[in-house]
Each structure stands twice: as C-alpha cells, then as structure tokens.
Motif scaffolding. Structure first.
Motif, PDB file in Angstrom:
ATOM      1  N   ASP A 121       0.846  -1.251   0.097  1.00  0.00           N
ATOM      2  CA  ASP A 121       0.094   0.017   0.070  1.00  0.00           C
ATOM      3  C   ASP A 121       0.797   1.472  -0.121  1.00  0.00           C
ATOM      4  O   ASP A 121       0.689   2.271  -0.625  1.00  0.00           O
ATOM      5  N   ARG A 122       1.916   1.318   0.784  1.00  0.00           N
ATOM      6  CA  ARG A 122       2.889   2.178   0.723  1.00  0.00           C
ATOM      7  C   ARG A 122       3.485   2.400  -0.537  1.00  0.00           C
ATOM      8  O   ARG A 122       3.994   3.630  -0.713  1.00  0.00           O
ATOM      9  N   LEU A 123       3.783   1.409  -1.411  1.00  0.00           N
ATOM     10  CA  LEU A 123       4.417   1.516  -2.412  1.00  0.00           C
ATOM     11  C   LEU A 123       3.518   1.609  -3.671  1.00  0.00           C
ATOM     12  O   LEU A 123       3.871   1.523  -4.877  1.00  0.00           O
ATOM     13  N   SER A 124       2.113   1.793  -3.298  1.00  0.00           N
ATOM     14  CA  SER A 124       1.118   2.024  -4.160  1.00  0.00           C
ATOM     15  C   SER A 124       1.653   2.659  -5.655  1.00  0.00           C
ATOM     16  O   SER A 124       1.240   2.415  -6.754  1.00  0.00           O
ATOM     17  N   PRO A 305     -12.262   9.686  -2.035  1.00  0.00           N
ATOM     18  CA  PRO A 305     -11.116   9.172  -1.585  1.00  0.00           C
ATOM     19  C   PRO A 305     -11.114   8.399  -0.273  1.00  0.00           C
ATOM     20  O   PRO A 305     -12.051   8.485   0.542  1.00  0.00           O
ATOM     21  N   GLU A 306     -10.670   7.338  -0.321  1.00  0.00           N
ATOM     22  CA  GLU A 306     -10.444   6.261   0.950  1.00  0.00           C
ATOM     23  C   GLU A 306     -11.887   5.542   1.140  1.00  0.00           C
ATOM     24  O   GLU A 306     -12.252   5.343   2.234  1.00  0.00           O
ATOM     25  N   THR A 386     -20.678  16.566   0.265  1.00  0.00           N
ATOM     26  CA  THR A 386     -20.326  15.348  -0.093  1.00  0.00           C
ATOM     27  C   THR A 386     -18.990  14.749   1.084  1.00  0.00           C
ATOM     28  O   THR A 386     -18.710  15.771   1.715  1.00  0.00           O
ATOM     29  N   VAL A 387     -18.742  13.573   0.741  1.00  0.00           N
ATOM     30  CA  VAL A 387     -17.586  13.219   1.553  1.00  0.00           C
ATOM     31  C   VAL A 387     -16.407  13.074   0.882  1.00  0.00           C
ATOM     32  O   VAL A 387     -16.325  12.669  -0.226  1.00  0.00           O
ATOM     33  N   THR A 388     -15.334  13.665   1.365  1.00  0.00           N
ATOM     34  CA  THR A 388     -14.167  13.842   0.614  1.00  0.00           C
ATOM     35  C   THR A 388     -12.885  12.998   1.181  1.00  0.00           C
ATOM     36  O   THR A 388     -11.710  13.131   0.668  1.00  0.00           O
ATOM     37  N   GLY A 389     -13.518  12.102   2.027  1.00  0.00           N
ATOM     38  CA  GLY A 389     -12.162  11.280   2.501  1.00  0.00           C
ATOM     39  C   GLY A 389     -12.669  10.915   3.973  1.00  0.00           C
ATOM     40  O   GLY A 389     -13.610  11.002   4.481  1.00  0.00           O
ATOM     41  N   VAL A 390     -12.093   9.678   4.519  1.00  0.00           N
ATOM     42  CA  VAL A 390     -12.160   9.222   5.897  1.00  0.00           C
ATOM     43  C   VAL A 390     -10.969   9.400   6.611  1.00  0.00           C
ATOM     44  O   VAL A 390      -9.932   9.490   6.123  1.00  0.00           O
ATOM     45  N   SER A 521      -2.930  13.519  -6.380  1.00  0.00           N
ATOM     46  CA  SER A 521      -1.847  12.498  -6.711  1.00  0.00           C
ATOM     47  C   SER A 521      -1.553  11.649  -5.059  1.00  0.00           C
ATOM     48  O   SER A 521      -0.971  10.732  -5.282  1.00  0.00           O
ATOM     49  N   ARG A 522      -2.212  12.134  -4.366  1.00  0.00           N
ATOM     50  CA  ARG A 522      -1.983  11.516  -2.941  1.00  0.00           C
ATOM     51  C   ARG A 522      -3.107  10.353  -2.475  1.00  0.00           C
ATOM     52  O   ARG A 522      -2.873   9.726  -1.564  1.00  0.00           O
ATOM     53  N   VAL A 523      -4.297  10.835  -3.273  1.00  0.00           N
ATOM     54  CA  VAL A 523      -5.308  10.011  -2.634  1.00  0.00           C
ATOM     55  C   VAL A 523      -5.831   8.961  -3.554  1.00  0.00           C
ATOM     56  O   VAL A 523      -5.881   9.196  -4.660  1.00  0.00           O
TER      57      VAL A 523
END
Lengths: 1006, 191, 101
Positions: A121-124, A305-306, A386-390, A521-523
C-alpha cells in the motif's frame, strides 16, 4: 458475550437460537438466520480481509453476492479445517453460519490486523494500472521463474484446499415452461402468474430465504398485508403446486444458447451436520421455453477518496443488516448519498434505535418530504455536501466533508462516525440479459443501461429493467410472467393485479468519481474494490492510449472481479467517458460473462469423477485376469490385460516368457475388445469391395481375409480380419480403438453415397467374446472342446471360419487365423459363457505347457512378423505402399475409398517414409519408440530426421531387441547403417526388412 | 409391477439414497435381442412372423406381453423376446427358432437380422422416483406429456449411449451395451 | 448447447447427440479415376467455409443414427432448416423449418 450491535427487536433471525463459530481462531456467537457478514457485524467486526494488490484492510461492503471485500475461507468444522478441507473465496455476505463453522480471513500474513504485505500500500505509486505489463517485460526468461512466482505469492485471494474435495456433487437436467431468476417482488409476481396459468415453473433464487428486497422493506404492504407475509403466502402457493420447482440458494450462473441455463444449488453448506447422502452442491442444467429475469438492481458505490476503508458500507446493505438481521452497522452512522433510497436506510436505522449522525446528500434539490421526515427523526441533514475522505484505516473514525459548488468542492470540516453508508443510486442488474446476448440500451435520464430487445426467449422484469416502485415492479413481474407463460404454453393467461403501499419510489443518482478538494496525486478513490482499481488508474489507462472500454478493462482489470463488475462497471465507464470526453454509450460496456458468480469445480464435474469419470469397459474375462495378477492397460475405454507376471517377474521377464511360450507351445489371449460389425444384405460383398482395398466378391463362404481400410485421402484408417459367414453375411473385425470410427465411416458411405446398396450394418462387438489361442499346440488345446467342427488343416485351413458349437452346445464362430505368425484360432462365443470356455481352454493350455498372454506379448509377436498396428506404425499419413502392403490392394478393382488418392503425385513420390526393421549394431540397446532416426550419428542442428522408430521390443525369438521404423526410402536402405541420436549418444542401427521370425510363414499352416 | 417382458431377479442394485422408497434398479436376466434392419416393406413382414408389428413412427414401440419391437431409426428396430425359461440355453434356442421364422417370412426380401442378445443389458429402473433419478444423467424431458409411456429412444446417459424405453408411467427399461452397464449403475447409485 | 431438430426422429435434441459431418452437397464422383489431380484435390479438400448460411451434414449418432443436412448461419450459430439426405437444399431466405426454432 453480548452481541452489542444487535437491535433489541426486529429482524428475521432466530433470537432464541445462538450459533457458535470460529473466525480467525476466535469463537464468536451469532444467531440462527445470520449470514457470516451479519454475525460479524453483530460482533462489531468490520475488518474481514486484505485487498488483492495493496493488502489494504477491507470491511464488509454489501449484503449480497456482489460483495468484493469480505471473501473468506470456510471449513465445515475444526476437524475439516485440520484435514485441509476448506473452501476459499466465499463471500461472507452469502455464507449462512452454522454451529462449529471455521472461517479464516484471506490474503494477510501474519494476521488480519498486522499484515506484512500491507507494505504494498505504501508502494502503491509503483503499482499503477498496467504495472505488470510495464515492469515485468524483460528479460523474458525471468517471467516463469522469477516474476510470476513472486507476483502470485504477493497477490491473490484465498488458499486452495490441500486435501481432495471430500464432498459429493450432483446433477439434474430439467425442463420447464418458465424459469424465473430471482425471488424479489418481480420474480415472485412472475412465478405466481405463470404458475396459475398451469405452466411448469422453476423459481431459482440466490439466498436461503425468498423475498429479495421485501425481506427488509419493512414498511411495505402488498394486498393489504406486510410484504414478508405476502412472500410466505406466495411461496406456500408455489410449493403446493407439483408443476413448480423452488430452488433456494441457487445461482443462475450461466445463460447459454437456446435458453439452456446453468444453475448452481448450494445444498448443504448452510447445515452443520447434513445428511451424508446429500450432495454439497447440485448443478441444474435447465432447458426453459421462456425465461423471466428478475434480478433486481445493485446499489452503486460513491467513488470518493478512501472509500474502501472498513466501516464504509452500501446504504441499502446497512438497511438490510438493520431490518433483516437486527444488526446496527455502527454506533455513529453517517449517510452519504445522491439518491433517495439511502434516506430510507437512515430512517429505518433510526427507528430501530440506531444513531444516525447525519445525512449528507450531494444534491441540493432534495425532496422536501424527505427533509421533513429527517427532521422528525432528529437527523442532521446537509445537502450539496459530499464526503471527501475518511479518517482511520482499519475502521473509520470520521469523514471529511466537502461543500459542492458547481464543479468545485471546498472543505466543510469533518464529522465523527464509525460507519458511513453510501449510495450512488442503483445499477439495474443486466448480467443475465447480457449473457443471453441481449443488447443494452443507454438511458441517459436514468443514468443506466437497460435491457434492449432480447435475442433469446427471455424478458426482464422489475428493477433489473429500470422499473422503480413496488407497485410498478409487481405489475411488471406479473406482466412478464403472463407473457412468458403464454409464449411457452400457448394458453391465455390472466394477469393478477397487486396493490402495494408503504414503499416509496427512489430518485437521484451519481455516476463516476465524486469531486473533492484533496491532492489528487496522494489520495485514492476505489472503483473496483476487489481488484484494487482506482479512479486514477482508469484515467491513466485512458492517458496511455486505451480508448475502448474493453482495453481499459484489461489494462486496469476493473470489472474483472468475481461480481463481473456489477458494482464497478458504471463508475469506471463514467470516469473513462469523462477522460475520453465521449458519451457513455460511445465508450460502450463490456459484455457480462458466465459465470454470474464463481462456481466450484466439483459442481461442474458432478458425479463424473474418480471411477465414474469415464465408462470403464471390461471383458467377460477381466475378473479372471485380475485374479491371475495381470497388469492392465487402457485401450480406448477398455481395460485390457497387458501381461501376466508370475511371482518375482517384472514386466520384461513376463513378456519374454509369454512370447517364448506362444512360439514354443501355446498361449491364450483375450481378444474380446476387437470391434466387430455384422455386414448383411445382398450387396454386402459389393459394399466391402468399395470400403476395403482388398477384393471380396470371390471370397468363399467360410473363408477369411485381412482387410485394409483407407480414408478418401488414401491413408490407412483401420484394418482387421473379415470372414464370410454366408453369401450375404460378413463378420468384420476392427481395431479395438477404431470400432466406432469404422462403423461411422461405413454408415456415412452407405447412407450418403451408396444409398442404393441393399446392405446393413450392426455392431456385434459385445455380442461375441473372443478367445485367441495361438501357438504350435493351439489345435491340441481346443480340439477336445469343439463339438462339431473338423479342425484338420485340410478341412479348416489357415484363414477360414466355421460356425458350430463348443463344450456341448455353446454356439461359436471359430476363426482360424493368426496375429502372431503361429498357427492359431480365435473362438467367438457369447460373453455369458466366455468364462466357462476360457477356463476349459486355459486348463488345456496349461496342461500343454502354455500360458495366458497379454497385449504386450501380442504386440511383440506381431512386430516380430512385421505386422503393423494401425495408429502405431501409421499416423494418418501412411499409405499401403508405405508399409509394404501393396499386396492388399485389389489390382482389378475400378474403385474403392481412397483409390484415386493413391494415384496422386505426392502419394506416389519417391522419398516417402517406408516401413523397415531396425537392429541395433550392438545387439543389446533397446530403442525408444518415437525416437528420431538420422543418417549421421551427430547431425548438425535442424537436420531433418529420416524417420522415427514406431515399435521397439526385446524379442525372445530373435534373441535381441528388434524395432520397426518408418524411414524415408526405407526399402532401398536395407543393409545401411543409420543412427538414433539419444541424450547419451547416438545408437547405430542396421536397416533390415521388417520380418524377424519365420520368413516363409510355414508355421501358420502347421 | 414387474414387466412380464423381463425375467427379473430378486436382487436389486444400489440406488442413490436420495431416491425415496419404492424405487428400485434391477438387471434383467438374459433376453433374446435382434437388430432388424431393412425397409418398411421388410419390416411389415417381420411383424407378422415375430408377432409384434414393427412400429413405423419415430420413437415408438409395439409390444405384446413377452415380445416387443422398438423403433431405433427409420430402417432399424430392436426386437426383444423373453424365452419361456431363464438361462442362456433358452435364449439360444428361442433366438435360433425366431431367426428361422423371420428368415422364412422374409424369403428373398433384402434385410439384415443380427442376434445381439448378449450385446445389451436391460436395467429396469422402476418406481415413483425413476424419472427424477434418470434426469440426473439423461437430458431428455421425461415429463409424461413429453416422454409418454411406450416412447423409446437412443440417447446419452452422461457419457454412455443407452436405449431408454418408458414401459409404464413410473417404469423405465435402460438398454445399454453390456460393458457400459457398470457405469450406468454406478452413476444411478451416486446421483 | 444448441438444440438440433432431427428430421428423421421429428424431435429436437441437444447437440451432443449429434456429430458434425462437414459441408453438405459434395457428392463423391461416380468415376474418381476420370478426375485429374486438380479436380480430385478440389473434391477432397476444398470447402466453401462461408460467413453466413452454410449447408452442412449432421448425423444423429446417439439417436436414430441417420445423416441429414442442415442450413446453419455460421454468424449467429442458428439453424435455419434441416432436411433429409438426398433432398435439395431449401431456399435459406424462405426456410422456416422446425430447425429454425
């Protein structure tokens, strides 16, 4: 232990009956009626698996067979688990728990909570779409040895069981007028309507309990009573009709040609201690005149995201767990939606005492009635939100909120919650319509593909064709059931009317990625949960040149999960169409394939496994041979005695002894498996004249002839000895393996080319058992047993046949013939008395110093005489002349099958491979059958071989190994030295005529 | 009700335990069987000699108590006859006399009559569960409306070819080549 | 699995009761010896292999045993008509025989 997430009331579980099961080594308690998913949720467990590629923690997302995350390994008991008997990759949402069940989560090590593989997951950023294609290209040789094993170890889902499958599987073929797939309101209405018309009906449904959405649509009323009660009444009526087959726990997994439907019924998985006579699963192969697809709709995830974190769940799933299973999916539940139906989930959960912290609707124009109802329930409502992440990884702790303004989103703070129910609206479940080759039409107003005109005799009903609202769905089901029944039976059918209330129509939907204010780029926002495909991956695929949805699917693997993309396809398609700046119908939709959900191999194999995989044909002598310790070989479906080792003998010693014995005294051999065809009629001789190369018209009654059969291309197809029993009756024999082929070949010419010939064919392979007695003492061995046939050479010479009796009245056809080069007989007797005759002959054979021999000895003896075996010396490209059998061709015949081809230039060319004998120069080495033969001992690479070894044996009679081979210009090479290159060096061989014993043939007439 | 065409041994073979009581499988004793092939005119003459008309309609059978003629194809019939006594000698004797009578009746009419008494085994699957059990391995629609009493056909039993004949509402005779019988029996015990 | 209507049995049966027999209406020459090598090769090996309606031979091998002919659309894999050996090829445009069901 308290089931702290249970509601205090409601649900269809049996609250009085607890069920203990083990999940990852921990004993948990559920209630009878729970699925594994509902039982885990009742225990507060959301985290149930790790994802395929990134090993991300995943929770239960759905309540149905489309579940992408909650895949588990299931064993019936601790004992079964210990024995390696488990089933991987079952969906926890479909598994019905029973006492003692042992469940393991998958794709994690060492534990679900702490998984080493999560480093992926870190290397995604490395593992983007097309990663495998880009990264593991070079060097090519690394693929098998390095890359693939590594990828397989790191990725993957469940573990295959280590023990053979202990379960039984069964099959049923069935026919019906109307097959209904699905037991929701549309399916039940259709099945009921068709049944009342008198049609033969099969109703198949996925779950243990019929009813579909009616089981959790708690406020709904049909015909004045609660929907669940109506379901029970309908099912009772259907069950009471003997023209109806109800199939619970049954998946319609495949829709094939002409309404041939594959169903998988899970018979015992839900039972702790099933009747051992029951199969685990049953395959149904149904031929339905008409099919009604009532497969419903599937709620679509929101791609934010997430969105894959445990605790995020489909809104309708939350409603199902609450209403049907009495489980609250969280302590503080938020709802994110773009459609009305999620509001119902919130209201129902609230009504059951759940804590709904907010409803976040992306729309600004929400129905005021919904808002009013929310207010009445004291639920906070945010629209245009909306939800933009968790927050949280193994379980969400809260959600980020975003305010939507046009195309932009601004942060609107956060909200603490441990469960988020989401809904992007509904995707009509068109899988089976698509499997049936039906086209799909895009309906922009509904944001959905709906079934177009069907190609097969099927129709869709209810929400799978975009119908919304209970009353409308019931009416549509009744219509479909009536149309189907009428089309199938020709009877006019009454369409019942149903009244419905308490179930509201839902509107609103969202397709594609949800806008957010995060750093793109991060999510990651997941589109296909099971295959770990994100919105970014789909966009990347488009940027890298994939413009067709079929290419995008294969490049990203989106939609290739076990649900065939039922959850993910529409979002992926929408994202792709946005990236391509093209309309959705132009981008297209991939075809749904069989199976609808995975089907276990056992179910497809049914009872055809082990001893019952293929028919095993045994002769009347088989048991005797087995008792003698014979080794057997498979020849087509037959078991044939291969050799009869005496104690201490290996195969080599046994075969040498058997060969020597036949040549010196006598041997007895079971030739029952030879194909036999009775050719009868006034034109029988004319027919054989055309089918075989040999002449037949002048063959005398009571005489035999070796017959050679070609195909029309001039190549040897089969051979066998043919006897003339009467003017109009021939007893034809074929090779063991060739019997059906030869009969079909003869029937073909007779029916389609020479229909004027008065001749008919009947297989008599199993009418006659054949006891071959071969060797100098053959006559002595059988003479005492023959009632009424003169065996003297004058009266019955080589190649003759007599009808008579043996052993006091047993009818027989006695052939004097040889496949060994020795004088010999073949006694044809009815199989019911074959053993009796065999025993008597064998006693004589033994007394004369003879023995029983098997197929290996038979092969050696004929090779010593240079007799070919079709399929061993020949391979479908060999002519009679190639094997030195031009003598078998009737010179004066104007025509026979294959004759014209023999005159083709290719078949008459010099340089063709011809049958020869090979003797190794050292007199000791045994050549390998199939080995290539070359001119040089050490030929340069790519030098064509001159031919190959076709037969090779140790010959007792020759006192050395012998071989037959097909060699270019072989007959001109007698005396030449050639070579057989082998790994340990070439073996030098001398080319000789293919005849090693009794060149004059004097022994035949002894 | 055992069928009078077949000598039926008391011994029953194992059946799948899922089949309810009252359904049984037995291997009939040896029977006289002929394959008759020829045109309709020849078939008509055989009927007179054999005592049972050879049906001209596809998939049809004709029978008296102890003889039957089963349509196999447009020029092919399977003739069954039960000998007065059990055992191979009785079968041989009846086969011989029947062959003689049929040959005499046909005279010069071209035809083929071949004794296949031992080529087949008759498996009798009888009882209320028979059709359902057969449908574990036979893909035909065995509803009485689709496959009525008297219908006979060659077909497949999973991988084995059989002749399936409905002798009564609940009873079927499965004629298969002898070496395939264990396969058919094995599957019926497993279904 | 396709259903094929057997014109001799008068019933539809699943495909596995049948064997495919290649292209129909290719009669074996009465006097093969009269054909030159090219003509003989044409007879032996050359087939039309159309995309569309094709006349082909089938045998009801696990049924009545008879060969018969069928018109099948190789694109849709649908049978348009079945007819007995020796009968002329029906007009595929008008054929709506039972094989088409």
């Amino acid at each position: 232990m308290t089931l702290s997430f249970r509601t205090s009331k409601g649900g269809r579980i049996d609250r009085a009956k607890s069920v203990k099961f083990i999940f990852d080594g921990k004993t948990l308690v559920g209630q009878a009626g729970d699925t594994l998913a509902s039982a885990l949720l009742a225990n507060g467990i959301h985290l149930v698996g790790r994802s395929f590629k990134y090993h991300r923690p995943r929770g239960i997302l759905t309540a149905g067979s489309e579940e992408p995350n909650a895949l588990v390994g299931v064993a019936k008991s601790a004992a079964a688990a210990a024995a390696g008997q488990s089933v991987p990759n079952l969906r926890a949402t479909q598994v019905e728990i029973h006492e003692g069940m042992v469940i393991v989560s998958q794709n994690r090590w060492p534990s679900l909570g702490f998984d080493i593989g999560a480093v992926n997951d870190r290397l995604s950023p490395l593992f983007v779409a097309g990663f495998y294609y880009k990264t593991f290209m070079w060097p090519k040789s690394f693929w098998n040895r390095v890359y693939e094993p590594f990828i397989r170890a790191a990725a993957g889902l469940g573990k295959a069981p280590t023990a053979p499958d202990p379960d039984r599987y069964a099959n049923r073929y069935a026919h019906c007028d109307v097959l209904v797939a699905g037991s929701g309101p549309a399916g039940l209405a259709a099945a009921l309507t068709a049944t009342r018309s008198g049609a033969r009906v099969i109703l198949a449904y996925e779950q243990g309990e019929p009813g579909g959405s009616l089981l959790h649509d708690v406020g709904a009323q049909i015909d004045g009573r609660p929907a669940a009660e109506w379901v029970s009444a309908v099912i009772a009526e259907l069950a009471g009709n003997d023209r109806v087959t109800l199939l619970p726990r049954t998946t319609v997994f495949g829709y094939f040609n002409q309404n041939f439907i594959g169903l998988a019924e899970r018979v015992t998985d839900h039972l702790a201690d099933p009747d051992p006579s029951l199969p685990r699963e049953r395959l149904w192969q149904v031929r339905a005149r008409q099919v009604v697809l009532a497969t419903g709709a599937i709620e679509r995830p929101l791609v934010f995201p997430e969105n894959d974190r445990p605790g995020v769940m489909m809104a309708e799933a939350g409603r199902i767990y609450a209403n049907r299973f009495g489980v609250l999916p969280g302590r503080a539940i938020a709802v994110a939606t773009s459609c009305d139906s999620a509001w119902r989930a919130a209201f129902d959960i609230k009504a059951l005492g759940g804590n709904v912290v907010a409803i976040l609707d992306m729309r600004t124009d929400v129905d005021p009635a919904l808002k009013e109802k929310a207010r009445a329930h004291s639920i906070r409502v945010e629209t245009g939100c909306t939800v933009t992440g968790v927050k949280g990884t193994k379980r969400i702790e809260g959600v980020r909120l975003g305010r939507i303004s046009g195309d932009t989103v601004s942060s609107a703070g956060s909200l603490a919650c441990d469960c988020l129910l989401m809904s992007g609206g509904w995707t009509p479940n068109v899988s089976l319509h698509s499997q049936a080759r039906g086209k799909l039409d895009w309906h922009a107003d509904k944001g959905a593909f709906l079934p177009g005109d069907p190609v097969q005799a099927q129709r869709s009903a209810g929400s799978c064709r975009g119908i919304d609202g209970l009353a409308q769905v019931l009416a549509d089901g009744a219509r479909a059931g009536a149309e189907a029944a009428q089309a199938a039976t020709g009877n006019a059918v009454d369409v019942p009317a149903f009244s419905a209330s308490g179930s509201e129509v839902s509107s609103g939907w969202w397709l594609g990625a949800v806008p957010h204010d995060r750093d793109a780029s991060r999510v990651r926002a997941f589109v296909d949960f099971q295959n770990d495909v994100t919105a970014k991956d789909v966009k990347l695929a488009v940027r890298e040149g994939m413009h067709s949805i079929e290419h995008i699917k294969r490049y990203t693997t989106t939609g290739m999960a076990t649900d065939q993309g039922r959850l993910s396809n529409m979002n992926a398609l929408s994202i792709a169409s946005t990236a391509l700046a093209n309309e959705i119908p132009q981008v297209g939709l991939t075809t749904f394939r069989q199976p609808y959900t995975p089907v276990t191999f056992g179910t497809l194999a049914t009872t055809s496994r082990g001893d019952l995989f293929d028919p095993v044909r045994r002769t009347a002598i088989h048991d005797w041979a087995a008792a003698q310790g014979a080794a057997f070989e498979d020849v087509s479906l037959w078991k044939r005695a291969w050799y009869f080792p005496k104690s201490g003998e290996d195969m080599h010693a046994a075969v040498l002894r058997e060969c020597r014995t036949v040549r010196e005294s006598v041997g007895i051999f079971d030739a029952s498996t030879l194909g036999k065809i009775e050719v009868v009629g006034p034109d029988a001789a004319e027919f054989l004249e055309r089918i075989y190369t040999n002449p037949w018209k002048k063959l005398g009654i009571g005489r035999l002839r070796y017959g050679l059969m070609l195909n029309e291309a001039g190549f040897i197809m089969d051979d066998g000895v043919v006897g003339r029993i009467a003017e109009d009756r021939f007893h034809v024999t074929t090779t063991t393996g060739g019997a059906p082929r030869v009969l079909a070949h003869m029937e073909d010419y007779l029916q389609t080319e020479w229909a004027d010939l008065k001749v008919w064919l009947t297989s008599t392979t199993e009418q006659w058992a054949v006891i071959a007695v071969q060797g100098p003492k053959a006559r002595e061995a059988i003479a005492p047993l023959v009632d009424d046939i003169d065996l003297s050479t004058e009266a019955m010479p080589h190649m003759s046949v007599r009808q008579g009796h043996v052993m006091g009245g047993i009818p027989c056809r006695l052939f004097r013939m040889s496949f060994t080069g020795e004088a010999g007989y073949e006694i044809n007797v009815p199989p019911s008395r074959a053993r009796q005759v065999w025993d008597a002959v064998f006693a004589n054979v033994e007394r004369l110093g003879g023995c029983a021999y098997g197929t290996e000895t038979m092969h050696v003896l004929r090779a010593e005489k240079g007799y070919i075996i079709v399929g061993q010396e020949t391979d479908g490209t060999v002519t009679p002349d190639d094997v030195g059998m031009s003598w078998a061709i009737g010179k004066n015949k104007p025509d026979f099958v294959g004759k014209r081809s023999l005159a083709r230039p290719d078949l008459m060319a010099t340089g063709r491979k011809q049958l020869v004998g090979l003797l190794t120069k050292d007199g000791k080495a045994l050549l390998e059958e199939g080995a290539q033969v070359t001119a040089e001992a050490d030929p340069a690479p790519r030098t064509p071989a001159l031919g190959h070894v076709t037969s090779s044996y140790m010959s007792a009679a020759a006192g050395r190994p012998i071989a037959l081979a097909m060699i270019a210009n072989g007959r001109a090479r007698h005396g030449e030295t050639l070579h057989v290159p082998m790994p340990n060096g070439a073996i030098a061989v001398e080319v000789v005529p293919p005849l090693f014993v009794d060149p004059e043939g004097s022994r035949l007439n002894a | 009700m055992p069928d009078v065409l077949f000598h039926t041994p008391a011994e029953t073979l194992a059946l799948s335990p899922l089949v309810g009581a009252g359904t049984s499988l037995r291997r009939a004793a040896l029977l006289v069987r002929f394959v008759f092939r020829g045109d309709a005119a020849a078939a008509a003459k055989v009927g007179a000699a054999f005592g049972v008309a050879l049906p001209q309609s596809p998939l049809a059978s004709e029978r008296t108590g102890e003889r039957a003629a089963l349509w196999q194809g447009p020029d092919e019939w399977l003739l069954l006859a039960r000998p007065a006594m059990d055992g191979p000698q009785a079968v041989d004797a009846l086969a011989r006399s029947l062959a003689g009578e049929i040959a005499a009746a046909l005279g010069e009419t071209p035809h083929s009559l071949v004794d296949v008494s031992e080529r087949h085994v008759a498996l009798l699957l009888e009882g209320p569960g028979a059709a359902d059990l057969l449908n574990a391995h036979v893909f035909l629609d065995l509803d009485p409306a689709a496959f009525p009493v008297g219908m006979v056909t060659r077909t497949l039993f999973t991988k084995a070819e059989i002749v399936l004949w409905r002798t009564s509402e609940q009873n079927f005779a499965i004629e298969c080549w002898s070496s395939f019988a264990p396969y058919v029996e094995g599957h019926l015990a497993e279904a | 699995m396709l259903l094929i209507h057997c014109p001799c049995c008068g019933v539809e049966r699943p495909e596995i009761e049948f064997r495919y027999g290649g292209e129909a209406h290719i009669a074996r020459p009465m006097q093969p010896a009269d054909l030159d090598d090219h003509q003989w090769a044409e007879f032996l090996y050359m087939r039309t292999n159309p995309k569309g309606v094709m006349a082909e031979r089938w045998r009801h091998v696990h049924g009545c045993g008879r060969f018969f002919n069928a018109l099948r659309d190789t694109v849709s894999d649908r049978f348009i008509a079945v007819y007995k050996t020796g009968e002329p090829r029906p007009d595929s445009a008008t054929a709506s025989g039972e094989g088409a069901r």
